[in-house]
Structures are given as C-alpha cells and as structure tokens.
Design a protein around this motif. Structure first.
Motif, PDB file in Angstrom:
ATOM      1  N   GLY A 150       0.800  -1.214   0.000  1.00 47.54           N
ATOM      2  CA  GLY A 150       0.000   0.000   0.000  1.00 47.54           C
ATOM      3  C   GLY A 150       0.835   1.267   0.000  1.00 47.54           C
ATOM      4  N   GLU A 151       2.156   1.128   0.142  1.00 43.51           N
ATOM      5  CA  GLU A 151       3.029   2.295   0.039  1.00 43.51           C
ATOM      6  C   GLU A 151       3.956   2.093  -1.149  1.00 43.51           C
ATOM      7  OE1 GLU A 151       5.118   2.995   3.695  1.00 43.51           O
ATOM      8  OE2 GLU A 151       3.234   3.103   4.824  1.00 43.51           O
ATOM      9  N   PRO A 191      -0.461  -9.809  -5.031  1.00 40.71           N
ATOM     10  CA  PRO A 191      -1.510  -9.109  -5.793  1.00 40.71           C
ATOM     11  C   PRO A 191      -1.109  -7.692  -6.219  1.00 40.71           C
ATOM     12  CG  PRO A 191      -2.062  -9.133  -3.460  1.00 40.71           C
ATOM     13  CD  PRO A 191      -0.792  -9.905  -3.606  1.00 40.71           C
ATOM     14  N   SER A 192       0.048  -7.198  -5.774  1.00 42.30           N
ATOM     15  CA  SER A 192       0.361  -5.786  -6.007  1.00 42.30           C
ATOM     16  C   SER A 192       1.118  -5.574  -7.316  1.00 42.30           C
ATOM     17  CB  SER A 192       1.200  -5.268  -4.833  1.00 42.30           C
ATOM     18  OG  SER A 192       1.944  -4.146  -5.213  1.00 42.30           O
ATOM     19  N   GLU A 193       0.593  -4.659  -8.124  1.00 41.07           N
ATOM     20  CA  GLU A 193       1.213  -4.360  -9.420  1.00 41.07           C
ATOM     21  C   GLU A 193       2.611  -3.773  -9.215  1.00 41.07           C
ATOM     22  OE1 GLU A 193       1.914  -4.398 -13.190  1.00 41.07           O
ATOM     23  OE2 GLU A 193       0.094  -5.271 -12.319  1.00 41.07           O
ATOM     24  N   GLU A 194       2.751  -2.966  -8.164  1.00 40.08           N
ATOM     25  CA  GLU A 194       4.041  -2.340  -7.888  1.00 40.08           C
ATOM     26  C   GLU A 194       5.095  -3.399  -7.541  1.00 40.08           C
ATOM     27  OE1 GLU A 194       3.565   0.971  -5.438  1.00 40.08           O
ATOM     28  OE2 GLU A 194       5.490   1.797  -6.104  1.00 40.08           O
ATOM     29  N   PRO A 217      -3.053 -13.059   3.744  1.00 39.58           N
ATOM     30  CA  PRO A 217      -2.878 -11.869   4.583  1.00 39.58           C
ATOM     31  C   PRO A 217      -1.477 -11.270   4.519  1.00 39.58           C
ATOM     32  CG  PRO A 217      -2.716 -13.810   5.951  1.00 39.58           C
ATOM     33  CD  PRO A 217      -2.952 -14.298   4.543  1.00 39.58           C
ATOM     34  N   ALA A 218      -0.563 -11.851   3.741  1.00 37.60           N
ATOM     35  CA  ALA A 218       0.836 -11.407   3.774  1.00 37.60           C
ATOM     36  C   ALA A 218       1.004  -9.917   3.458  1.00 37.60           C
ATOM     37  CB  ALA A 218       1.687 -12.261   2.839  1.00 37.60           C
ATOM     38  N   PRO A 219       0.329  -9.371   2.430  1.00 37.82           N
ATOM     39  CA  PRO A 219       0.476  -7.934   2.195  1.00 37.82           C
ATOM     40  C   PRO A 219       0.005  -7.108   3.383  1.00 37.82           C
ATOM     41  CG  PRO A 219      -0.470  -8.990   0.271  1.00 37.82           C
ATOM     42  CD  PRO A 219      -0.460 -10.019   1.372  1.00 37.82           C
TER      43      PRO A 219
END
Lengths: 294, 339
Positions: A70-71, A257-260, B34-36
């Motif tokens: 998220g950052e 799941p993060s594109e970054e 939940p890892a992120p």
C-alpha cells in the motif's frame, strides 16, 4: 576405356557433385536455423527482462528495504546483500570440499575404482533436482536447529556447488601435462608439494573459473532456499536468522496481488540475470585460451 | 590464501557482531492471503516499537501449519484453522488468533457485460457442478433482467493449486449444495467436476481474461486491486449482497453467537441479511506457552493488530474483525503463559 564411357562417368560425377553441394547447402541452412533457435531464448529473455525491468532499477531499489503493502517505493537492497552472504556461506562450506574432491579425482589413476565411484556420485549429485536438495537441507540444517537460517541456506547452496567445483576443477587439474608433474618428482619433490606448488599454483586461474561457475549457478537458485533461508524483510547479517535472497524475493513479489511489487520482481529478475551472466562471462574471459601456467 | 583468510575473519566478525545489530527478531510464515496486510502492519508497528523486528513470509496456509508444528517459526499464519489431528501434534499448545477477514468472489469475462451479475447458491452450485453450461440458461437470465447474456457455452475456471481460497469456496458449496457435498466435498484442493485450472489468483484471473464467456473465483483483495468485474450473491436470508469489506465483516458479526472459545469456525453462508456468504477468517497461530523473548513482543504485536491494525484493513481491501470479536480475542490472549 572408351571415350563415351568416360564422358558418361564425368557427367555422372558432375551431377552427383552438384547434388551433394545442394544437399550440403540445405543441411547447412537447416542447422544454422536450429542454431539460431537454440540461442534465441537467451536473446528473448534478456530483451524481455530489460524492457520490463529497467524501469524498476534505481538507486533506491538497490539500497533500501521493501516498502510495506500500500506504500510506493522501496527496494531489494536486503536481498542483494542476502544473496552475497548466502553465497559466501556456501563458498566457505563448498569450495574446500569441492576442491578436495577435484584434486583427489585428478590425482588418482584413471583405473581407480574408488575414484570412478566418486566421479559418478558427483555427477549424480549435480543431477539431483534443486528442490530435493532444499528438502534435504531442511531436514539436516533446519529441523535440528529449530529454525530457518542463513546457515541452512548456505548449506543447501553448497550442496549445489560441490559437484560443480569437483568436476570442473578435476578437468582443469588434468590439463597440467604429465611431464611437468614428472619434472617436479624428478627434482625430488614429494607428491604433496608437486600438487600444491606445481599443479595447483599453475592452475590458479582455471580453479578460480571453477569457483565462479559454481557461484553463478548457486546464486540463481530459488528452490534450495525456500525452506532453508526462507526470506526476510529486514537487513540480516546473522547466520542464525532467516535471510532474504534475490530469487526468493522475486518469487514472493511475482505471486503477490500488487502491481508495484510485480514491477519490482521484474527489476530484481533483471539484476539477477545480469549478475549471473556477468559472472559466467567473466569466468569465460579468464579461461579463454587457457593453457597450463598462464 | 590471504584473501580467503581475510574473508573468513571478516565473516566471523560479521556473525559474532550480528546479535548486537539485530534486536528481538521473530519469524513467522504461512498463508499468502494476509501477507500484504501483515507487511503493512509490521512496518507500522515497528514505527512505534522500533526495538521489535518481525518477519512474515508467505508460504501458504498448509506450509504455515506444518512449520508451526515442526517448530521452525515463532508464529504461523493460516486461512483454514488447524484440524484436531494437527492440534494433537502440538499437544494443544496453540492459540488461533483471528486477525482479518477475506472473501471469495466470482469474476467473469462475458463480452459487453461490465455490471455486476447476480448469482444464487443454486446457480453457483450449477456452475461449479457443470449443470449450467450456457450463459443464457433460464436460471441466470431470470436473476439478471436487463443484462444481455449470450447463448455461448459457459466455462468455469478454478484453482489448480492447493489454496485457502478454494477451501473457503468449497466449504461454501458444501453447505448450500447437497450434491456438491456428496460428490466433491471441501478442502484446499478437490476433484473438480468441470472447468479449467489456473495457479494462484493471478493464474485464475489471467485464464478468465483469455477465455471468452468464462467465470471463476478469486480473493476479494485480488479482484478489487485488479478492478475485475464481480458477481453479487444471494445469501442465506435471501438478500442479494455485493462482496465488500463491510458485507464480509457483517458475515462474521452475524456468526458471533456461535463462535467457539478456540475461534475455529467457518463463517460461510452466514445468517444475517447484509452478510456476504463466501467469507472466511485468517488466523495467526501462536503457542500458549512461549519464552518471554518471543512472547512479549509477539503478544504486543497481536494486541496492536487487533486495535490499530484493524483500522488499516479496509483501505487495503481486507475486512475488519467485528468489535465484539476483538474484545473476545483480547481476553483469550490472557491464556498465554510466558516463561
């Protein structure tokens, strides 16, 4: 022989020669195309990695810890350091054993049964899938100590390195001409001094190449580290704590799941490939035109 | 030789000096889902507690339970609670700590359809069983008046790897679909009657993007981050509910009365009118008997996660725990004995 028959024979030879030439050209063409196909994956991988990964590479990427979810920002500095530490551990464990085996194989006679068994085992060990090496290391170096650790990761990588070093160094030491060894013996040197002072010293560059090849092989491995070194989001310099490595960090980010994080995985992959290719190329450069004593 | 010696001695000094550098460092591993969230929690927690260093690695729920049993980690993470046999293996020395909630959502690829589709337990069952084989099936058309569904065959996409997402999905189907319960059952990996398999959430969503007229299931977090079209689902109370962090929290809130003291519970097909039916709890696994070095910072972190951590959840598409559950979990933490 009559003239007509001679002429016929000549014609026959000319036509078969033309046929052979055509066949030759055709075969050459097919083989060249196959050769290009064989190397094209390398070009494609490099091109793909550069186009996808170059954007992620930055000073921050090389020097900082991962940013939390998220950052934005963050990097893989800890994975780069971790890879070096793991390879260092693996080298400390693997190089002495690998060289020892290599010297033994090179010095023992071709007929020695024990040597051929050792050689066979080294070859089989080199063929063991790396995930199996990881599982082995989990049972030997993780479970008994009650935790994932950089030491266990280094141990797993050393198992990968040992057969590579043993076989390569054997080949290199065998390049030392017999008359050079005999010259040493004739001067009254004991065998161990011949090995230490003539065979090993003369093969320094070649042996360094063997180490580089093994290090290049080990630093790209993911599977042996998944259940030994695990991974970490921290700077770690301890042998007893989990530690990050480039391959495992890439794997973790690529499946997130993060594109970054996907972007960062591409950057890491590019860095890893450059590192491994660089080492292999350097090893080749060192060993090009290798003769004893150079 | 000198180089080797220098390297060796510097390495030794590196290892010896390490404990001074690293403060209390705890390692955990387990569920990927939940890892992120945990990475964010740990980072925020460390800002206020710089002396504690935590490390959580996503290796899957099954891996998390196994490593917890083997004692190689200080704490585990899992989307599916440990079974009685697994708990017996650690001689009952485990506390399941609910930390956040997730959901499984249907996502689809039908040309021209961007709006959320509506589904019911019966149609979900029919799709997964292969009983609904075309998009213009009457059962689908009657639920989605105003949406033009093609006559094309419907392709179902599921996970090919063992996964907590599949466990929640099949747990739901086993509750609402008797035929599914008899023929397939629930678990992290099952014998799928129909459909294509993809590895991971990204594998499933990639397959759906490539396959026209397909439908499959992924985690809510993944669908929201990737802006995938999702389906709303009719719940036990007969209301059609869209998946969201609120409707997932509601599903747990509606089940609180049935929550056992060890927190091991399924919250799929919950009762309330506003609850999304394919919801699940993710847990941290901690030991009831711990050393002080591990226990003090770990309990502090968990307490932080139950209060401050919950507030971060929605912004990252994770559903919060209901307030009532938070206070019950906090009380349960008192059973932990530190030596």
């Amino acid at each position: 022989m009559e003239i007509a028959t001679k002429k016929l024979l000549l014609e026959f030879m000319v036509t078969t020669q033309a046929k052979r030439k055509r066949k030759n050209i055709f075969a050459n063409l097919v083989l060249s195309i196959l050769a290009i196909l064989a190397v094209s994956p390398l070009v494609a991988i490099l091109g793909f990695l550069i186009s996808k990964g170059i954007g992620a590479l930055s000073w921050e990427f090389l020097t900082s810890l991962p940013a939390p979810y998220g950052e934005s920002g963050g990097g893989m500095g800890h994975s780069i350091v971790g890879t070096f530490i793991l390879v260092l551990f693996a080298s400390l464990l693997g190089i002495p054993v690998g060289f020892g085996a290599g010297i033994f194989l090179a010095e023992s006679s071709k007929e020695s049964r024990f040597a051929s068994i050792v050689r066979l085992c080294a070859e089989m060990l080199a063929g063991v899938p790396s995930i199996v090496v990881g599982l082995f290391a989990y049972f030997v170096a993780v479970l008994p100590f009650g935790g994932f650790s950089a030491f266990a990761g280094g141990f797993a990588l050393s198992v990968i390195m040992i057969p590579v070093i043993a076989r390569t160094s054997e080949e290199i030491l065998r390049l030392v001409p017999v008359h050079v060894r005999e010259a040493g013996l004739a001067l009254g040197l004991p065998r161990w001094q011949v090995v230490m002072r003539i065979v090993l010293r003369g093969s320094r560059k070649g042996l360094f190449t063997a180490v580089l090849l093994a290090v290049a092989r080990a630093s790209g491995e993911t599977a042996p580290l998944l259940f030994t070194a695990l991974n970490s989001r921290l700077w770690s310099f301890s042998a007893t704590q989990p530690i990050s490595s480039l391959p495992v960090q890439i794997y973790t980010y690529a499946t997130s799941p993060s594109e970054e994080w996907h972007q960062q995985a591409w950057g890491g992959a590019l860095l890893l490939v450059l590192l491994v290719l660089g080492m292999s190329l350097f090893a080749r450069f060192l060993f090009s035109g290798k003769k004893y004593g150079t | 030789m000198k180089v080797v010696c220098a390297l060796g001695s510097s390495l030794v000094s590196l290892v010896v000096s390490a404990p001074a550098l690293a403060a209390a460092s705890l390692s955990g591993a387990g569920a990927t889902f939940p890892a992120p969230l945990y990475s964010r929690w740990i980072s925020d927690f460390e800002k206020v507690n710089p002396e504690t260093k935590l490390n959580y690695q996503p290796i899957g729920s099954g891996g998390g339970i196994k490593q917890f049993i083997d004692g190689t980690v200080d704490f585990g993470g899992t989307d599916a609670p440990m079974t009685d046999e697994q708990i017996a293996k650690v001689k009952g020395n485990v506390l399941h700590v609910p930390t956040a909630l997730g959901a499984v959502v249907f996502t689809f690829n039908v040309a021209g359809v961007q709006k959320p589709l509506n589904l019911t337990p019966e149609t979900a069952c029919g799709i997964a069983m292969g009983k609904i084989s075309t998009w213009n099936d009457k059962r689908l058309l009657s639920l989605n008046a105003g949406v033009t569904l093609p006559s094309a065959p419907l392709t179902f996409v599921h996970r090919s790897d063992g996964s907590g997402t599949s466990a929640i999905f099949t747990d739901y189907l086993s509750k609402v679909c008797p035929e599914w319960k008899d023929k397939v059952g629930s678990g992290t990996a099952v014998n799928w009657p129909v459909g294509l398999g993809g590895k991971g959430n990204d594998g499933v969503s990639g397959l759906i993007k490539q396959t026209p007229n397909s439908i499959g299931y992924v985690e809510l977090v993944f669908a929201e981050k990737n802006k995938l079209p999702v389906a709303a689902l009719k719940n036990k109370a007969g209301k059609i509910v869209s998946p969201s962090t609120n409707s997932v929290t509601q599903a747990f809130a509606d089940s609180v009365a049935k929550l056992p003291s060890d927190f091991r519970m399924s919250i799929t097909d919950a009762d309330g009118a506003a609850s999304y039916p394919i919801s699940g709890i993710t847990y941290l696994l901690v030991r009831k008997n711990m050393s002080k070095e591990v226990g003090v910072p770990l309990v502090k972190f968990i307490k932080w996660g139950l209060r401050d951590g919950q507030k971060i959840c929605p912004s990252l598409s994770y559903a919060q725990l209901p307030a009532e559950v938070v206070s019950r979990v906090e009380k349960a933490l008192n059973v932990i004995e530190l030596k």
